[in-house]
Design a protein around this motif. Sequence first.
Motif, mmCIF file in Angstrom:
data_model
loop_
_atom_site.group_PDB
_atom_site.id
_atom_site.type_symbol
_atom_site.label_atom_id
_atom_site.label_comp_id
_atom_site.label_asym_id
_atom_site.label_seq_id
_atom_site.Cartn_x
_atom_site.Cartn_y
_atom_site.Cartn_z
ATOM 1 N N GLN C 166 0.836 -1.205 0.000
ATOM 2 C CA GLN C 166 0.000 0.000 0.000
ATOM 3 C C GLN C 166 0.869 1.254 0.000
ATOM 4 N N GLY C 167 1.927 1.206 0.788
ATOM 5 C CA GLY C 167 2.828 2.350 0.855
ATOM 6 C C GLY C 167 3.485 2.618 -0.491
ATOM 7 N N TYR C 168 3.894 1.579 -1.150
ATOM 8 C CA TYR C 168 4.481 1.766 -2.482
ATOM 9 C C TYR C 168 3.451 2.367 -3.453
ATOM 10 N N PHE C 169 2.221 1.969 -3.294
ATOM 11 C CA PHE C 169 1.173 2.564 -4.141
ATOM 12 C C PHE C 169 1.145 4.079 -3.953
ATOM 13 N N VAL C 170 1.151 4.468 -2.695
ATOM 14 C CA VAL C 170 1.093 5.910 -2.417
ATOM 15 C C VAL C 170 2.315 6.605 -3.002
ATOM 16 N N LEU C 171 3.473 6.029 -2.753
ATOM 17 C CA LEU C 171 4.686 6.658 -3.298
ATOM 18 C C LEU C 171 4.645 6.692 -4.816
ATOM 19 N N ALA C 172 4.224 5.597 -5.409
ATOM 20 C CA ALA C 172 4.195 5.542 -6.876
ATOM 21 C C ALA C 172 3.271 6.609 -7.440
ATOM 22 N N ALA C 173 2.208 6.862 -6.745
ATOM 23 C CA ALA C 173 1.217 7.804 -7.269
ATOM 24 C C ALA C 173 1.570 9.249 -6.962
ATOM 25 N N THR C 174 2.302 9.474 -5.878
ATOM 26 C CA THR C 174 2.500 10.862 -5.450
ATOM 27 C C THR C 174 3.961 11.283 -5.402
ATOM 28 N N ALA C 175 4.856 10.333 -5.353
ATOM 29 C CA ALA C 175 6.270 10.734 -5.225
ATOM 30 C C ALA C 175 7.151 9.733 -5.945
ATOM 31 N N PRO C 177 9.552 9.792 -8.019
ATOM 32 C CA PRO C 177 11.016 9.905 -8.061
ATOM 33 C C PRO C 177 11.703 9.307 -6.841
ATOM 34 N N LEU C 178 10.965 9.148 -5.768
ATOM 35 C CA LEU C 178 11.601 8.602 -4.570
ATOM 36 C C LEU C 178 11.846 7.101 -4.671
ATOM 37 N N ILE C 179 11.193 6.466 -5.629
ATOM 38 C CA ILE C 179 11.392 5.028 -5.786
ATOM 39 C C ILE C 179 12.397 4.780 -6.912
ATOM 40 N N ALA C 184 11.085 -1.538 -6.382
ATOM 41 C CA ALA C 184 9.999 -1.844 -5.447
ATOM 42 C C ALA C 184 9.830 -3.343 -5.192
ATOM 43 N N ALA C 185 9.656 -4.104 -6.262
ATOM 44 C CA ALA C 185 9.406 -5.530 -6.058
ATOM 45 C C ALA C 185 10.601 -6.207 -5.398
ATOM 46 N N ALA C 186 11.791 -5.883 -5.860
ATOM 47 C CA ALA C 186 12.984 -6.517 -5.311
ATOM 48 C C ALA C 186 13.146 -6.229 -3.819
ATOM 49 N N MET C 187 12.971 -4.956 -3.492
ATOM 50 C CA MET C 187 13.115 -4.584 -2.075
ATOM 51 C C MET C 187 12.070 -5.292 -1.216
ATOM 52 N N THR C 188 10.876 -5.355 -1.750
ATOM 53 C CA THR C 188 9.806 -5.978 -0.976
ATOM 54 C C THR C 188 10.090 -7.464 -0.756
ATOM 55 N N LYS C 189 10.646 -8.089 -1.757
ATOM 56 C CA LYS C 189 10.993 -9.512 -1.586
ATOM 57 C C LYS C 189 12.058 -9.683 -0.513
ATOM 58 N N ARG C 190 12.988 -8.757 -0.496
ATOM 59 C CA ARG C 190 14.016 -8.847 0.534
ATOM 60 C C ARG C 190 13.419 -8.637 1.921
ATOM 61 N N MET C 191 12.513 -7.708 1.983
ATOM 62 C CA MET C 191 11.883 -7.459 3.275
ATOM 63 C C MET C 191 11.083 -8.690 3.699
ATOM 64 N N ALA C 192 10.418 -9.299 2.737
ATOM 65 C CA ALA C 192 9.660 -10.508 3.052
ATOM 66 C C ALA C 192 10.597 -11.580 3.571
ATOM 67 N N PHE D 149 25.443 -2.459 8.785
ATOM 68 C CA PHE D 149 24.498 -2.834 7.730
ATOM 69 C C PHE D 149 25.231 -3.295 6.489
ATOM 70 N N ALA D 150 24.561 -4.082 5.694
ATOM 71 C CA ALA D 150 25.063 -4.412 4.366
ATOM 72 C C ALA D 150 24.004 -4.010 3.362
ATOM 73 N N CYS D 151 24.365 -3.085 2.501
ATOM 74 C CA CYS D 151 23.347 -2.607 1.554
ATOM 75 C C CYS D 151 24.038 -1.900 0.414
ATOM 76 N N ASN D 152 23.718 -2.311 -0.804
ATOM 77 C CA ASN D 152 24.375 -1.661 -1.924
ATOM 78 C C ASN D 152 23.462 -0.672 -2.642
ATOM 79 N N ALA D 153 22.306 -0.467 -2.061
ATOM 80 C CA ALA D 153 21.402 0.519 -2.673
ATOM 81 C C ALA D 153 20.617 1.253 -1.591
ATOM 82 N N PRO D 154 21.314 2.064 -0.826
ATOM 83 C CA PRO D 154 20.638 2.785 0.272
ATOM 84 C C PRO D 154 19.366 3.518 -0.144
ATOM 85 N N PRO D 155 19.353 4.221 -1.272
ATOM 86 C CA PRO D 155 18.108 4.937 -1.624
ATOM 87 C C PRO D 155 16.939 3.984 -1.808
ATOM 88 N N ALA D 156 17.196 2.843 -2.453
ATOM 89 C CA ALA D 156 16.106 1.895 -2.668
ATOM 90 C C ALA D 156 15.613 1.328 -1.343
#
Lengths: 200, 200, 200, 200
Positions: C166-175, C177-179, C184-192, D149-156
């Motif tokens: 949901q947060g990525y949706f908001v960022l994608a729609a309103t900001a 450039p921040l993504i 998005a998908a890669a980071m989310t998989k890592r978080m998962a 931390f280990a991270c090669n893409a801090p902005p992402a």
Amino acid sequence: MGRPSNTAERRAQIIGALVRVMARQGYDGASVADVAKAAKLSPGLVHYHFQNKHEILLAALEELSARHLAALDARLSEHPEPRAQLHALIDFHLGLGADADPEALACWILLSGEALRDGKVRARFERSLSQVTDRLAAIIRAGVASGAFACNAPPAAASALLATLQGYFVLAATARPLIPKGSAAAMTKRMAHGLLGGEP
Amino acid sequence: MGRPSNTAERRAQIIGALVRVMARQGYDGASVADVAKAAKLSPGLVHYHFQNKHEILLAALEELSARHLAALDARLSEHPEPRAQLHALIDFHLGLGADADPEALACWILLSGEALRDGKVRARFERSLSQVTDRLAAIIRAGVASGAFACNAPPAAASALLATLQGYFVLAATARPLIPKGSAAAMTKRMAHGLLGGEP
Amino acid sequence: MGRPSNTAERRAQIIGALVRVMARQGYDGASVADVAKAAKLSPGLVHYHFQNKHEILLAALEELSARHLAALDARLSEHPEPRAQLHALIDFHLGLGADADPEALACWILLSGEALRDGKVRARFERSLSQVTDRLAAIIRAGVASGAFACNAPPAAASALLATLQGYFVLAATARPLIPKGSAAAMTKRMAHGLLGGEP
Amino acid sequence: MGRPSNTAERRAQIIGALVRVMARQGYDGASVADVAKAAKLSPGLVHYHFQNKHEILLAALEELSARHLAALDARLSEHPEPRAQLHALIDFHLGLGADADPEALACWILLSGEALRDGKVRARFERSLSQVTDRLAAIIRAGVASGAFACNAPPAAASALLATLQGYFVLAATARPLIPKGSAAAMTKRMAHGLLGGEP
DNA sequence: CATGAATGAGGGTTCATTCAT
DNA sequence: CATGAATGAACCCTCATTCAT
């Protein structure tokens, strides 16, 4: 030869529905859709049987008026004597019968309002009232002829009695508590006595 | 600092405009835009001074009622005797004055219609009528006390006279030809005589 | 006899028009007239098929939600393994598909705003979200059962992943450039992975 | 030299009132009159201090954003270590504090909606978000430098964490039951661990 | 005869904004 | 600075009426 016309029946349905809906919501407040629904018909059909909403109102006025006059005449025909007829006329309007059809009563009040700004309604409304004053004037004249009444202006007296009846209608519909229970017919008879003399 | 309030003035303007427009077009037919135009105000301003159209109607009822009662009381105060007061009350309602304000008369009829379906209008309408029956009942009681009248049910008699007045209003507004010129007040006095005895 | 009903079609037209207009102008900014025009219908017809503007919004929410869930389930059914399903779910939401329907995305953001103050929208919005957490929790539980995941609180983990989506949706729609592009998908998989353990 | 200017104070009053009213009624639903009343000011005065309603929204966004960032920085300054800072940042957003100001939260959601169609709001909204990702990226970079931390893409990674925070905001405001009590911060920390490695 | 979709004008009401005071 | 009356456009919605089927 196609199916038999049911126009008369449909019109009666629609008129009855208008009276019912109008009594609760007023004329403007009674949308054609509401009327159609109350008549269990489709909206389009209403305009097949009536050119427009206003025509339904006129037809309803006609209907209410005709029914009222017929019932009144039936009542009057039961009494031969002028005085008895007068009392019958008063009782007919102010006896328990007045409560019998509150929707018609409400419509009558509303029709007086519509009469204010619509020539056709006014004409028909006035005609309906004049039919009652005609009966009243005839009764009065008969009473004068028979010596039961004394009155040198039957139309004015008839008009006065009609005013009382109409006024009681308004009070009954809008300010019922102001009329002491069961007093309307009795008071009107006394007032008629003041107007027409003879024995009460 | 700031603009001085002119709300009272504006409200009066708007109420007057509603009465005028309503007399011609009915309540539903009197659009807020029409009223605003008649009041020479912008449409938005109407809703600045009244919450909604209905409030204007209630205010108009209040206004008509108050004005009527004040004028009536002024008239009554000119006469000390019950019988004279009774005649004054009748003349006040059915004399030439009735024609003096045809718009108010029309509104009165229309208000009776609105009273049918709106509790607030009905309550206020009834209260206005009751103020007149109160005057009538008081006059009758005074007359009974002074021996001028004979009546064992002043409220019923008052109610009957009110009915006649109200009925004449309806006839005057919607079926004027049915009332022989100038007969209303005279007939009502005779009817009152039938109701209250004593000398006519 | 009579015209065949095309209500379903018209409603779909109107819903689509609302989504389109709303994405550009917001809900309040999407006047019924605008919606009607976008749907190439007359303004009155909109209210013939929907009781009011709010009903259109609810129907649109229903529609968006149903379409989304159906597409999601279709995607998930292509993968038997929990981990593959999880990745499919993430890709479904954050892959290129997210850009496929920017109007739906915008509406979704706007609906979250409407949910704040409207009980019905909120209930339906919440239900739609819960359908996704249900899928997520089921996947997680299946993964735990198969040893692919380690997680002692599937609902909490599901909720966290939903929040990220949901947060990525908001960022994608309103900001946007921040993504960083495609992150998005890669980071989310890592978080998962951090949430559920096992191999990434 | 005349009275001292109270413009700043008045503007703060008005901004606060908008936030309060908007949280309950949305931006379009918050009429200037409502806002003025909530600020206990006259409607006219609002337009003396702000050119138009939209300016108030922008000012409110500015205010919320500034306050938020200041509080965040204050929190972060309490912790020297990157990992502690990261946790502090997460706790700051998802700890009990989130409930501390539900009106601000609601406004934030609503602002995301306004950002969709208004360039100025969007720019300012994006800037506010970027200030948080800046903090996050800085923390991550510091952690990487220190080997925490280990991270090669801090902005992402920063962007992903921001998405989670923002998503939790939306869920908290619109679908609270979907978040198991007290799970938000903990889950987010685990996700951060998945993203940034090191010890949890 | 009958249906119900469709039209479009007009209804009451709200509201951002202006301005005289 | 401050007030609150005033404006007028626009909003949502209703409705009498028409018409394709």
